[in-house]
Design a protein around this motif. Sequence first.
Motif, PDB file in Angstrom:
ATOM      1  N   TYR A 367      41.520  -8.567 -18.164  1.00  0.00           N
ATOM      2  CA  TYR A 367      40.426  -7.962 -17.895  1.00  0.00           C
ATOM      3  C   TYR A 367      39.960  -7.565 -16.720  1.00  0.00           C
ATOM      4  CZ  TYR A 367      35.301  -6.483 -18.470  1.00  0.00           C
ATOM      5  OH  TYR A 367      34.215  -5.601 -18.494  1.00  0.00           O
ATOM      6  N   ILE A 368      40.285  -8.669 -15.722  1.00  0.00           N
ATOM      7  CA  ILE A 368      39.890  -8.639 -14.391  1.00  0.00           C
ATOM      8  C   ILE A 368      40.769  -7.785 -13.721  1.00  0.00           C
ATOM      9  CG2 ILE A 368      39.648  -9.865 -12.058  1.00  0.00           C
ATOM     10  CD1 ILE A 368      38.815 -12.417 -13.784  1.00  0.00           C
ATOM     11  N   GLY A 369      42.184  -7.876 -14.318  1.00  0.00           N
ATOM     12  CA  GLY A 369      43.068  -6.975 -13.600  1.00  0.00           C
ATOM     13  C   GLY A 369      42.764  -5.363 -13.751  1.00  0.00           C
ATOM     14  N   SER A 370      42.277  -5.098 -14.830  1.00  0.00           N
ATOM     15  CA  SER A 370      41.907  -3.580 -15.395  1.00  0.00           C
ATOM     16  C   SER A 370      40.695  -3.258 -14.585  1.00  0.00           C
ATOM     17  CB  SER A 370      42.026  -3.555 -16.971  1.00  0.00           C
ATOM     18  OG  SER A 370      40.833  -4.364 -17.347  1.00  0.00           O
ATOM     19  N   LYS A 371      39.785  -4.183 -14.287  1.00  0.00           N
ATOM     20  CA  LYS A 371      38.438  -3.701 -13.691  1.00  0.00           C
ATOM     21  C   LYS A 371      38.837  -3.493 -12.231  1.00  0.00           C
ATOM     22  CE  LYS A 371      33.955  -5.578 -12.934  1.00  0.00           C
ATOM     23  NZ  LYS A 371      32.993  -6.870 -12.986  1.00  0.00           N
ATOM     24  N   GLN A 372      39.864  -4.165 -11.647  1.00  0.00           N
ATOM     25  CA  GLN A 372      40.046  -3.958 -10.224  1.00  0.00           C
ATOM     26  C   GLN A 372      40.845  -2.686 -10.021  1.00  0.00           C
ATOM     27  OE1 GLN A 372      38.941  -5.715  -7.817  1.00  0.00           O
ATOM     28  NE2 GLN A 372      38.221  -7.244  -8.805  1.00  0.00           N
TER      29      GLN A 372
END
Length: 392
Positions: A367-372
Amino acid sequence: MSPDKHNPFDMQKMDSTTMKLYWISIAISVIMIPIGILFESITDVVVAAIVILVTLVTIKHDRKFIHIPPMIIILILVSMILSTMSGIIFEIGFMDMFQDVLLGVILSLVGFICAYLALGKMPGFSDEKPVLISLEAFCFGVASYAIFATIARYVNMFISLPIDYVDMFDSLAYVIIGSFAISLLFCLDKSSFFKHTVFNFMYNNQEALGVRSENERLEIENLITLGESDTLEFKSTLRTNLKTGEKDKRMEKAVLKTLTAFLNSEGGTLLIGVADDGEILGIDEHSFDNRDKLNLHMTNLISSQIGDEFLPFIRFKLVEFEDKAVMKVVCKRCNIPVFLKENKTEQYYVRSGPSSVELTGSDMIKYIGSKQKVRKLRMRMECPCAPEDIEE
């Protein structure tokens, strides 16, 4: 960029289209001044100068002082252009008539704004009487033109310009028609026309005009009718368990969990003091000595369990509802991960529909990776010249 470098709530600049419209209005007004001088139209010169001044002030302060809705600027520009064309193309008499009708519309719109200011309330309040407000706006529009015509009469006498009283009274008649038409429209239907003029002006300048509190109550009532969603949630209490009547840390955690989820998602609004079914219960301020202590407690909760650096991303305020108050908490999206600290653990929450869910392990990393990735894409769209490798 770390979150403490700026306050996301201060980045409420007007959009580029509106800004372009303002600069176009200035350019047209500048052109109108020499044309007005050439054809001895004092009215056109004065109006153009006022438009330039007001628009420049609006651009400079960019909604921090007074924001003029684009629709009102467009109406004024059309009125000026028609006035100039009627001065150049004398054989087209209907232009004068249409310009005077439009002038009546503009003056009555100002009358609507003045009526709401006199009441100290935003459009749409519970005891609003559209007929009386329309009557006030109509009288304001007609009286304003009558005063202007009186002043123009004596100014023209002073500078020895001829006065055509028949034209003056004809203009007054058309102004009356324009004022009456827009006042009647307000009574029959508060259409999108008013939303883009009077209501837009009141909403964007509510704080400067001192009509904010009434609007906040209406806004909360409107939010409640929408129901909970991925950007809106209700909490009955801040720290009091309504079943036991005692302080309960689980209530505070539920509030903080929602705020953290909003920060990690697309932002959102939390209303504390509203039941799940939308009933306004009022925040449990009775468990505090006073409201200052309540606000301080909320700040301390955010600071200690979410982090000082995220305070600029969260704003909260108590909104009065007769003998009770609702705390409205607005969160902006944060571009870096935000964790809820509990004892020695950190928990990561995001919004999933009308609830906040915890992500752990690989789900959190994905999730954090996709958000970045989304953040990088947004930055590239806003600044195409930015380097491909944007620093996190």
